[in-house]
Design a protein around this motif. Structure first.
Motif, PDB file in Angstrom:
ATOM      1  N   VAL A   1      -9.674 -76.098 -82.096  1.00  0.00           N
ATOM      2  CA  VAL A   1     -10.674 -76.969 -82.731  1.00  0.00           C
ATOM      3  C   VAL A   1      -9.996 -77.878 -83.753  1.00  0.00           C
ATOM      4  CG1 VAL A   1     -12.663 -77.003 -84.300  1.00  0.00           C
ATOM      5  CG2 VAL A   1     -12.634 -75.432 -82.353  1.00  0.00           C
ATOM      6  N   GLN A   2      -9.069 -77.312 -84.530  1.00  0.00           N
ATOM      7  CA  GLN A   2      -8.350 -78.108 -85.513  1.00  0.00           C
ATOM      8  C   GLN A   2      -7.527 -79.199 -84.843  1.00  0.00           C
ATOM      9  OE1 GLN A   2      -8.493 -78.735 -88.456  1.00  0.00           O
ATOM     10  NE2 GLN A   2      -6.547 -78.974 -89.513  1.00  0.00           N
ATOM     11  N   LEU A   3      -6.882 -78.885 -83.727  1.00  0.00           N
ATOM     12  CA  LEU A   3      -6.094 -79.883 -83.011  1.00  0.00           C
ATOM     13  C   LEU A   3      -6.987 -81.008 -82.491  1.00  0.00           C
ATOM     14  CD1 LEU A   3      -3.369 -80.784 -81.921  1.00  0.00           C
ATOM     15  CD2 LEU A   3      -3.770 -79.352 -79.898  1.00  0.00           C
ATOM     16  N   ILE A   4      -8.129 -80.656 -81.950  1.00  0.00           N
ATOM     17  CA  ILE A   4      -9.086 -81.666 -81.472  1.00  0.00           C
ATOM     18  C   ILE A   4      -9.526 -82.552 -82.631  1.00  0.00           C
ATOM     19  CG2 ILE A   4     -11.406 -81.983 -80.517  1.00  0.00           C
ATOM     20  CD1 ILE A   4     -10.926 -79.322 -78.978  1.00  0.00           C
ATOM     21  N   ARG A   5      -9.694 -81.935 -83.790  1.00  0.00           N
ATOM     22  CA  ARG A   5     -10.114 -82.675 -84.979  1.00  0.00           C
ATOM     23  C   ARG A   5      -9.048 -83.688 -85.408  1.00  0.00           C
ATOM     24  NH1 ARG A   5     -11.072 -78.446 -87.883  1.00  0.00           N
ATOM     25  NH2 ARG A   5     -13.343 -78.432 -87.659  1.00  0.00           N
ATOM     26  N   LEU A   6      -7.777 -83.340 -85.238  1.00  0.00           N
ATOM     27  CA  LEU A   6      -6.689 -84.161 -85.755  1.00  0.00           C
ATOM     28  C   LEU A   6      -6.309 -85.314 -84.833  1.00  0.00           C
ATOM     29  CD1 LEU A   6      -4.309 -81.382 -87.144  1.00  0.00           C
ATOM     30  CD2 LEU A   6      -5.992 -82.739 -88.384  1.00  0.00           C
ATOM     31  N   VAL A   7      -6.344 -85.069 -83.527  1.00  0.00           N
ATOM     32  CA  VAL A   7      -5.895 -86.092 -82.583  1.00  0.00           C
ATOM     33  C   VAL A   7      -6.897 -87.247 -82.552  1.00  0.00           C
ATOM     34  CG1 VAL A   7      -5.362 -86.574 -80.155  1.00  0.00           C
ATOM     35  CG2 VAL A   7      -4.644 -84.416 -81.193  1.00  0.00           C
ATOM     36  N   CYS A   8      -6.384 -88.453 -82.405  1.00  0.00           N
ATOM     37  CA  CYS A   8      -7.235 -89.649 -82.478  1.00  0.00           C
ATOM     38  C   CYS A   8      -7.866 -89.937 -81.113  1.00  0.00           C
ATOM     39  CB  CYS A   8      -6.402 -90.850 -82.948  1.00  0.00           C
ATOM     40  SG  CYS A   8      -7.366 -92.329 -83.276  1.00  0.00           S
ATOM     41  N   PHE A   9      -8.846 -89.122 -80.728  1.00  0.00           N
ATOM     42  CA  PHE A   9      -9.582 -89.350 -79.486  1.00  0.00           C
ATOM     43  C   PHE A   9     -10.631 -90.443 -79.691  1.00  0.00           C
ATOM     44  CE2 PHE A   9      -8.418 -84.790 -78.923  1.00  0.00           C
ATOM     45  CZ  PHE A   9      -7.674 -84.935 -77.762  1.00  0.00           C
ATOM     46  N   THR A  10     -11.093 -91.016 -78.588  1.00  0.00           N
ATOM     47  CA  THR A  10     -12.206 -91.958 -78.661  1.00  0.00           C
ATOM     48  C   THR A  10     -13.462 -91.193 -79.058  1.00  0.00           C
ATOM     49  OG1 THR A  10     -12.777 -91.636 -76.330  1.00  0.00           O
ATOM     50  CG2 THR A  10     -11.173 -93.372 -76.861  1.00  0.00           C
ATOM     51  N   ARG A  11     -14.457 -91.915 -79.544  1.00  0.00           N
ATOM     52  CA  ARG A  11     -15.680 -91.246 -79.983  1.00  0.00           C
ATOM     53  C   ARG A  11     -16.378 -90.534 -78.833  1.00  0.00           C
ATOM     54  NH1 ARG A  11     -19.115 -90.467 -83.856  1.00  0.00           N
ATOM     55  NH2 ARG A  11     -21.337 -90.316 -83.426  1.00  0.00           N
ATOM     56  N   SER A  12     -16.376 -91.142 -77.660  1.00  0.00           N
ATOM     57  CA  SER A  12     -17.039 -90.513 -76.514  1.00  0.00           C
ATOM     58  C   SER A  12     -16.344 -89.207 -76.132  1.00  0.00           C
ATOM     59  CB  SER A  12     -17.057 -91.469 -75.319  1.00  0.00           C
ATOM     60  OG  SER A  12     -15.737 -91.814 -74.937  1.00  0.00           O
ATOM     61  N   LEU A  13     -15.005 -89.196 -76.235  1.00  0.00           N
ATOM     62  CA  LEU A  13     -14.268 -87.979 -75.908  1.00  0.00           C
ATOM     63  C   LEU A  13     -14.479 -86.922 -76.988  1.00  0.00           C
ATOM     64  CD1 LEU A  13     -12.551 -87.057 -73.574  1.00  0.00           C
ATOM     65  CD2 LEU A  13     -10.509 -87.781 -74.811  1.00  0.00           C
ATOM     66  N   LYS A  14     -14.546 -87.342 -78.244  1.00  0.00           N
ATOM     67  CA  LYS A  14     -14.834 -86.395 -79.321  1.00  0.00           C
ATOM     68  C   LYS A  14     -16.209 -85.765 -79.119  1.00  0.00           C
ATOM     69  CE  LYS A  14     -11.591 -86.704 -82.761  1.00  0.00           C
ATOM     70  NZ  LYS A  14     -11.024 -85.630 -83.577  1.00  0.00           N
ATOM     71  N   LEU A  15     -17.174 -86.570 -78.665  1.00  0.00           N
ATOM     72  CA  LEU A  15     -18.516 -86.055 -78.413  1.00  0.00           C
ATOM     73  C   LEU A  15     -18.482 -85.008 -77.307  1.00  0.00           C
ATOM     74  CD1 LEU A  15     -21.577 -86.065 -78.754  1.00  0.00           C
ATOM     75  CD2 LEU A  15     -21.686 -88.048 -77.230  1.00  0.00           C
ATOM     76  N   ALA A  16     -17.710 -85.303 -76.253  1.00  0.00           N
ATOM     77  CA  ALA A  16     -17.586 -84.339 -75.154  1.00  0.00           C
ATOM     78  C   ALA A  16     -16.930 -83.048 -75.650  1.00  0.00           C
ATOM     79  CB  ALA A  16     -16.768 -84.961 -74.017  1.00  0.00           C
TER      80      ALA A  16
END
Length: 535
Positions: free
Chosen positions: A300-315
């Protein structure tokens, strides 16, 4: 050990200064008794005899760890015989010397191994490279587990070894095993170490090319650690970023998840934001199902840190609340705002319907933040759960539902909700009836009225009849009138008798209420309703 007969015998041989003493020690190394072999080995190390030490090299695998430890001290210095075997002896002697260096962990002889690798070829060179790698691995493993003084000693040993390895960087052409040198440096150093910086930024192009090749392909834990930890430096090499963004092997994935920083410094925050994605990090069911639960929080922390697009963060947010462990969901509160209310409600309901007790308990803890219908009924139903974790969570969530709160609910809820509120109150608070009665005796008139009305609304009036009858003696006519009306739903002879007394009350409103209630309950007491209470 020093007082044993064997040790005393060895000491006497040492003191005899006989030319036959060393011969006896050498023969003793070959006997079947470990105690005799170890005593002879210590005697040879104390004597400083090169002949005896040569025999120790031959018998290295028969010696105990205690003797091998002595070899690492100045008193047990093996450098001269090892050098004779390794650099000036025949291949068989060289193999024995390499074996001794590896088994005894003689890190002080690494420069000798490096010198050997510059001139050796073939099978013996392969063995030399293997010994170098073995020593590097043991140093790396020791640093990962050592504490306090032992860690300090290990770091000093690594520092000396890196100095020796840095000498090899002066000439790529003369180095016959350059990959072994590069791997050793990357395993033992971090990216900010002077030797590592020189290797990556200032060494010959051939060395640098080999660095990127090793970082892109090696699965050694030290290499993977170096690559991940490099994201914490102030000046990140662009090549590091490219390699991190491109590697997909499971070994690298696990290392990156395991070492993701929980508390960010400025450098880490900037460098992780430079990662616009990782090819293996996708919001799929398999991502969570294939990873042990203990690593979900780091993921979860890694997902939080990486600069994903908003749509991917939502997924990712949806996948966290559907598939991640309970601890990971608790750590992901900042993802909650990304979901629409109905999406989050669906995730919570999915957890409530789960066969997993931990997920169900988590769902209960989130109910207050949802718009799910009949939330309190779901909590009440789970007070009887066979799973203690679910029952405890339901009780915790309902812990604040006390008499005063039930009274508040009764004033705004639909009439059909009365029994449900009572059911909830009685399950959560075993002393609810006593507390409700005390509330009806409160000095404040408004609180007495509200408590009486709430008891009637929740259909608990028969449970609090004595307290209601006490209120018929109240000095306030409004209280007496309201209670007289409530008593119309309690068809007992005791109630009827008390209502009869109110027919002479000074207040016409009280007399009217008492008469209406008597008219309501009298038929039930005279046999119109056979099942009515006659007490």
């Amino acid at each position: 050990m020093s007082d044993s007969p064997i040790e005393k015998t060895m000491r006497l041989l040492e003191q005899s200064r006989s030319t036959a003493a060393m011969t006896a020690f050498v023969h003793a190394l070959q006997v079947g008794s470990p105690k005799i072999r170890d005593s002879a080995a210590r005697a040879i190390l104390r004597s400083g005899s090169s002949l005896g030490k040569m025999e120790l090299i031959r018998q290295i695998r028969k010696l105990s760890p205690d003797v091998l430890e002595v070899m690492n001290t100045a008193d047990g210095d093996m450098s001269f015989p090892l050098k004779q075997c390794l650099l000036h002896g025949d291949p068989q002697q060289a193999f024995m010397a390499l074996d001794a260096i590896e088994v005894a962990r003689l890190y002080q002889n690494i420069p000798m191994v490096l010198e050997f690798l510059r001139q050796a070829t073939g099978e013996i060179a392969d063995r030399g490279e293997q010994v170098l790698g073995s020593l590097v691995d043991r140093l790396f493993e020791t640093r990962m587990t050592a504490r306090d003084a032992r860690l300090t000693i290990t770091d000093q040993c690594i520092g000396k070894m890196l100095q020796h390895l840095s000498v090899e960087l002066n000439s790529f052409a003369q180095c016959r095993r350059p990959q072994a040198i590069v791997e050793a440096i990357l395993i033992l150093a971090d990216s900010e170490h002077p030797v590592a910086r020189h290797l990556m930024r200032e060494s010959a192009p051939e060395w640098q090319s080999l660095v990127w090749e090793v970082l892109a392909q090696s699965k050694h834990p030290g290499i993977l650690r170096f690559l991940t930890k490099a994201l914490s430096v102030k000046y990140l090499h662009p090549k590091i970023l490219d390699i991190v963004s491109g590697r997909t092997d499971i070994e690298f994935q696990m290392t990156m998840i395991r070492l993701v920083p929980t508390r960010m410094n400025i450098n880490q925050e900037r460098n992780y934001q430079l990662l616009t994605g990782l090819p293996w990090l996708q919001p799929t069911d398999e991502l969570w199902l294939s990873l042990p639960d203990e690593f979900h929080v780091q993921l979860v922390q890694l997902i939080r840190l990486v600069c994903f697009t908003r749509s991917l963060k939502l997924a990712f947010a949806k996948s966290i609340y559907q598939h991640a462990s309970v601890e990971a969901r608790k750590s992901a509160n900042d993802f909650k705002h990304m979901l629409r209310q109905e999406e989050y409600d669906a995730c919570v309901q999915h957890a409530l319907d789960s066969d997993n007790a931990e997920f169900e308990a988590w769902g209960l803890s989130q109910l207050r933040d949802t718009n799910l219908p009949d939330k309190y009924r779901q909590l009440v139903d789970r007070l009887d759960s066979p799973h203690k974790i679910v029952e405890d969570q339901a009780r915790e969530a309902l812990g604040r539902f006390e008499v005063q709160q039930a009274i508040d609910f009764s004033e705004s809820a639909k009439p059909s909700a009365g029994p449900k509120i009572a059911d909830l109150l009685l399950k959560v608070n075993p002393f609810a009836i006593q507390e409700l009665c005390r509330e009806m005796a409160n000095p404040v008139r408004t609180r007495r009225l509200r408590a009486a009305k709430a008891a009637h609304f929740m259909q608990l009036h028969t449970e609090v009849t004595p307290a209601l009858l006490e209120l018929l003696q109240d000095n306030d006519t409004i209280v007496k009138r309201v209670v007289a009306e409530i008593l119309g739903d309690i068809p007992t002879r005791q109630v009827a008798g008390r209502l009869q007394e109110l027919l002479d009350d000074s207040s016409p409103r009280v007399r009217e209420a008492a008469a209406a209630s008597l008219a309501k309950i009298t038929p039930q007491l005279t046999g119109s309703f056979p099942n009515a209470e006659r007490s």
